[in-house]
Design an enzyme around this catalytic site. Structure first.
Site, PDB file in Angstrom:
ATOM      1  N   LYS A 123       0.918  -1.156  -0.095  1.00  0.00           N
ATOM      2  CA  LYS A 123       0.047  -0.052  -0.021  1.00  0.00           C
ATOM      3  C   LYS A 123       0.788   1.283  -0.052  1.00  0.00           C
ATOM      4  O   LYS A 123       2.046   1.144   0.387  1.00  0.00           O
ATOM      5  CB  LYS A 123      -0.997  -0.012   1.105  1.00  0.00           C
ATOM      6  CG  LYS A 123      -2.239  -0.930   0.779  1.00  0.00           C
ATOM      7  CD  LYS A 123      -3.488  -0.831   1.780  1.00  0.00           C
ATOM      8  CE  LYS A 123      -4.561  -1.858   1.418  1.00  0.00           C
ATOM      9  NZ  LYS A 123      -5.502  -2.089   2.257  1.00  0.00           N
TER      10      LYS A 123
ATOM     11  N   ARG B 248      -3.584 -10.296   4.788  1.00  0.00           N
ATOM     12  CA  ARG B 248      -3.974 -10.167   3.368  1.00  0.00           C
ATOM     13  C   ARG B 248      -2.845  -9.635   2.666  1.00  0.00           C
ATOM     14  O   ARG B 248      -2.626  -8.665   2.912  1.00  0.00           O
ATOM     15  CB  ARG B 248      -5.262  -9.296   3.044  1.00  0.00           C
ATOM     16  CG  ARG B 248      -5.976  -9.126   1.770  1.00  0.00           C
ATOM     17  CD  ARG B 248      -7.022  -8.303   1.717  1.00  0.00           C
ATOM     18  NE  ARG B 248      -7.928  -8.384   0.436  1.00  0.00           N
ATOM     19  CZ  ARG B 248      -7.343  -7.799  -0.504  1.00  0.00           C
ATOM     20  NH1 ARG B 248      -6.403  -6.781  -0.496  1.00  0.00           N
ATOM     21  NH2 ARG B 248      -7.876  -7.831  -1.767  1.00  0.00           N
TER      22      ARG B 248
HETATM   23  N1  HH2 Z   1      -7.648  -3.922   0.968  1.00  0.00           N
HETATM   24  C1  HH2 Z   1      -7.867  -3.972  -0.364  1.00  0.00           C
HETATM   25  C2  HH2 Z   1      -8.853  -4.717  -0.860  1.00  0.00           C
HETATM   26  N2  HH2 Z   1      -9.577  -5.384   0.425  1.00  0.00           N
HETATM   27  N3  HH2 Z   1      -9.858  -6.142   2.241  1.00  0.00           N
HETATM   28  C3  HH2 Z   1      -9.529  -6.148   3.427  1.00  0.00           C
HETATM   29  N4  HH2 Z   1     -10.209  -7.037   4.550  1.00  0.00           N
HETATM   30  N5  HH2 Z   1      -8.605  -5.328   4.089  1.00  0.00           N
HETATM   31  C4  HH2 Z   1      -7.784  -4.549   3.115  1.00  0.00           C
HETATM   32  O1  HH2 Z   1      -6.926  -3.877   3.771  1.00  0.00           O
HETATM   33  C5  HH2 Z   1      -8.412  -4.568   1.681  1.00  0.00           C
HETATM   34  C6  HH2 Z   1      -9.380  -5.371   1.379  1.00  0.00           C
HETATM   35  C7  HH2 Z   1      -7.255  -3.003  -1.336  1.00  0.00           C
HETATM   36  O2  HH2 Z   1      -6.207  -3.672  -2.273  1.00  0.00           O
HETATM   37  P1  HH2 Z   1      -5.872  -4.675  -3.445  1.00  0.00           P
HETATM   38  O3  HH2 Z   1      -7.090  -5.524  -3.462  1.00  0.00           O
HETATM   39  O4  HH2 Z   1      -4.688  -5.152  -3.621  1.00  0.00           O
HETATM   40  O5  HH2 Z   1      -6.196  -3.666  -4.385  1.00  0.00           O
HETATM   41  P2  HH2 Z   1      -7.652  -3.309  -5.603  1.00  0.00           P
HETATM   42  O6  HH2 Z   1      -8.504  -2.455  -4.380  1.00  0.00           O
HETATM   43  O7  HH2 Z   1      -6.892  -2.651  -6.572  1.00  0.00           O
HETATM   44  O8  HH2 Z   1      -8.166  -4.318  -5.639  1.00  0.00           O
END
Ligand code: HH2
Length: 294
Positions: free
Chosen positions: A231, A266
């Site tokens: 992040k 995660r």
């Molecule tokens: N962060 C993201 C998405 N889902 N779920 C939980 N429980 N906690 C988090 O911190 C979290 C989450 C964002 O990251 P990512 O899925 O890698 O990116 P994107 O939003 O582009 O799918």
């Protein structure tokens, strides 16, 4: 002393929290911020899930709608279902030894995902954006991750709502409301996990303050999930602009979070986090021994 939950019950299984659990990220989106579009086909998704399982993931978190920091494009339920359900079904059938989670804010997607084999619903809005989410999750018996955020899917990953006078007190109060709402809707206590929502309506300093305050969240007695992987705040601290190059920064943050009470992590980079968290955990299980030397 942190009052830790011993198990997290999910649909059809109970996850022992006797070691850190890793939730490997599988984005089935064309616009994810850190691994945009790479895992869009079903076979590629199964292959990636298998690799993450082999590297030590306990859970595979499948998401079909991005919340990326540049502002994401909203996706309707039909399109999200089209993206995630074949992948969830294929992983449930073909990848043994992992629990499947669906990352969604929509009750219709959560229900279809549970029918296809998902055992956890990971809702980045903490059931805030779809009033039917609680009832659906209670009915399916899914484990739930209730994450703190503000705003809708298109702006929760931005700073549009990142105004706080006391970030820890406000985030904990808002997240507590989400837990209470889920419980009122019938979700059993031992199915709930909580997540402070690192980077969601939070500037770097807010995310750091929430990670530092994890013991207060762990005190509630629910498993604490954190999603720091790659992040922005890590890029700022470590001065790494490319998200995929933030693995060392991610590991550092996760080890610190483990020490402060987080139990589910995660991540995109499973192997690195598995090694680091297992070693940190082994050290944390031991009492300090006197050396015998002066
Ligand atoms: N962060 C993201 C998405 N889902 N779920 C939980 N429980 N906690 C988090 O911190 C979290 C989450 C964002 O990251 P990512 O899925 O890698 O990116 P994107 O939003 O582009 O799918």
């Amino acid at each position: 002393m942190i009052k830790a939950a011993a198990t997290w019950r999910v649909k059809g299984a109970a996850l022992a929290l006797t070691r850190p659990l890793i939730m490997g990220i599988l984005n089935v989106t064309p616009d994810s911020f850190s691994d945009g579009g790479r895992f869009f086909s079903r076979d590629a998704a199964v292959e990636h899930a298998t690799r993450m399982r082999d590297e030590g993931a306990d859970i595979i978190d499948v998401g079909g709608e991005s919340t990326r920091p540049q502002g994401a494009a909203a996706v309707d339920a039909a399109e999200e279902i089209r993206r995630v359900i074949p992948v969830i079904g294929a992983i449930a059938d073909r990848v043994s030894g992992v629990v499947v989670s669906v990352d969604t804010v929509k009750a219709d997607v959560a229900r279809a995902a549970a029918e296809a084999g998902a055992q956890i619903v990971n809702d980045v809005s903490g059931f805030r954006l779809d009033p039917r989410m609680g009832e659906i999750c209670a009915g399916t018996g899914a484990g739930v991750v209730l994450m703190h955020s503000r705003g809708g899917v298109t702006d929760m990953g931005t700073y549009a709502h990142a105004e706080y006078s006391d970030v820890v007190a406000e985030v904990l109060a808002e997240l507590r409301q989400r837990v209470d709402a889920a419980r009122r809707a019938g979700v059993a206590r031992d199915r709930v996990a909580v997540d402070p929502g690192i980077g969601f309506a939070k500037r770097g300093e807010h995310s750091l303050n929430m990670l530092a305050a994890l013991p207060a969240l762990a005190e509630w007695g629910y498993p604490v999930v954190v999603g720091v992987s790659r992040k922005r705040f890590l890029g700022e601290l470590a001065e790494v602009s490319e998200p995929a190059a933030r693995v060392h920064a991610t590991v550092g943050a996760n080890v610190a979070a483990l020490h402060r009470g987080a139990r589910v992590f995660r991540v995109h980079d499973v192997a690195a986090n598995r090694q680091a968290l297992d070693v940190a955990w082994a050290i944390m299980q031991r009492e300090p021994q006197a050396s015998g030397r002066p």
